[in-house]
Write a protein that holds these residues in place. Structure first.
Motif, short mmCIF file in Angstrom:
data_model
loop_
_atom_site.label_atom_id
_atom_site.label_comp_id
_atom_site.label_asym_id
_atom_site.label_seq_id
_atom_site.Cartn_x
_atom_site.Cartn_y
_atom_site.Cartn_z
N ASP A 116 71.57 7.90 26.21
CA ASP A 116 70.51 7.79 25.22
C ASP A 116 70.69 8.93 24.24
OD1 ASP A 116 68.97 5.51 26.14
OD2 ASP A 116 68.55 6.75 27.89
N GLN A 121 69.18 10.76 21.27
CA GLN A 121 67.95 10.99 20.52
C GLN A 121 68.25 11.32 19.06
OE1 GLN A 121 64.87 10.64 22.03
NE2 GLN A 121 66.03 10.02 23.83
N THR A 156 70.98 8.02 13.91
CA THR A 156 70.73 6.91 13.01
C THR A 156 71.91 5.93 13.07
OG1 THR A 156 71.81 7.95 11.13
CG2 THR A 156 69.44 8.42 11.45
N GLU A 157 71.69 4.72 12.58
CA GLU A 157 72.76 3.73 12.56
C GLU A 157 73.96 4.21 11.73
OE1 GLU A 157 73.50 -0.96 11.51
OE2 GLU A 157 71.48 -0.31 12.06
N PRO A 177 70.12 0.21 18.85
CA PRO A 177 69.05 1.14 18.48
C PRO A 177 67.94 1.18 19.52
CG PRO A 177 68.77 -0.93 17.33
CD PRO A 177 70.05 -1.05 18.11
N THR A 178 67.26 2.32 19.56
CA THR A 178 66.03 2.48 20.33
C THR A 178 65.00 3.08 19.38
OG1 THR A 178 66.49 4.74 21.05
CG2 THR A 178 67.33 2.97 22.46
N HIS A 179 63.77 3.21 19.83
CA HIS A 179 62.73 3.82 18.99
C HIS A 179 63.02 5.29 18.75
CE1 HIS A 179 60.25 0.29 18.89
NE2 HIS A 179 60.28 0.20 20.21
N GLU A 180 63.77 5.92 19.65
CA GLU A 180 64.06 7.35 19.55
C GLU A 180 65.43 7.66 18.96
OE1 GLU A 180 63.26 5.96 22.65
OE2 GLU A 180 61.13 6.29 22.39
N TYR A 199 71.38 4.01 22.00
CA TYR A 199 71.92 4.05 23.35
C TYR A 199 73.35 3.53 23.33
CZ TYR A 199 71.62 -1.00 23.63
OH TYR A 199 71.80 -2.33 23.39
#
Length: 81
Positions: free
Chosen positions: A7, A9, A12-13, A40-43, A46
């Motif tokens: 993960d 943190q 960005t893409e 993507p994740t909210h944070e 991954y």
């Protein structure tokens, strides 16, 4: 088989795309590499990868990238088409 989930943190893409441009060919050429999934994740984002054996640390070191926090996974099986 060896799996990892990382993960990342705050990534960005566009940052992820830049890193993948740098390491994709090297990643695919590594002995024992099976597959790479990312999203993507909210944070941030991954990454999930499957390998024949543990090999991620040398790849990050060779690319000059600080390795993210990695969760090792025991993989019992995989299915692909």
């Amino acid at each position: 088989m060896y799996g990892i989930r990382a993960d990342i943190q705050g990534m960005t893409e566009p940052q992820f795309e830049q890193i993948m441009q740098q390491v994709q060919t090297q990643l695919q050429a590594q002995p024992g590499f099976i597959t790479h999934l990312a999203g993507p994740t909210h944070e941030g984002g991954y990454v999930i990868q499957a390998w024949v054996q543990e090999i991620m640390q040398p790849i990050f070191q060779a690319a000059g990238i600080a390795p993210p926090q990695i969760q090792e996974l025991s993989v019992l099986n995989s299915v692909s088409s």
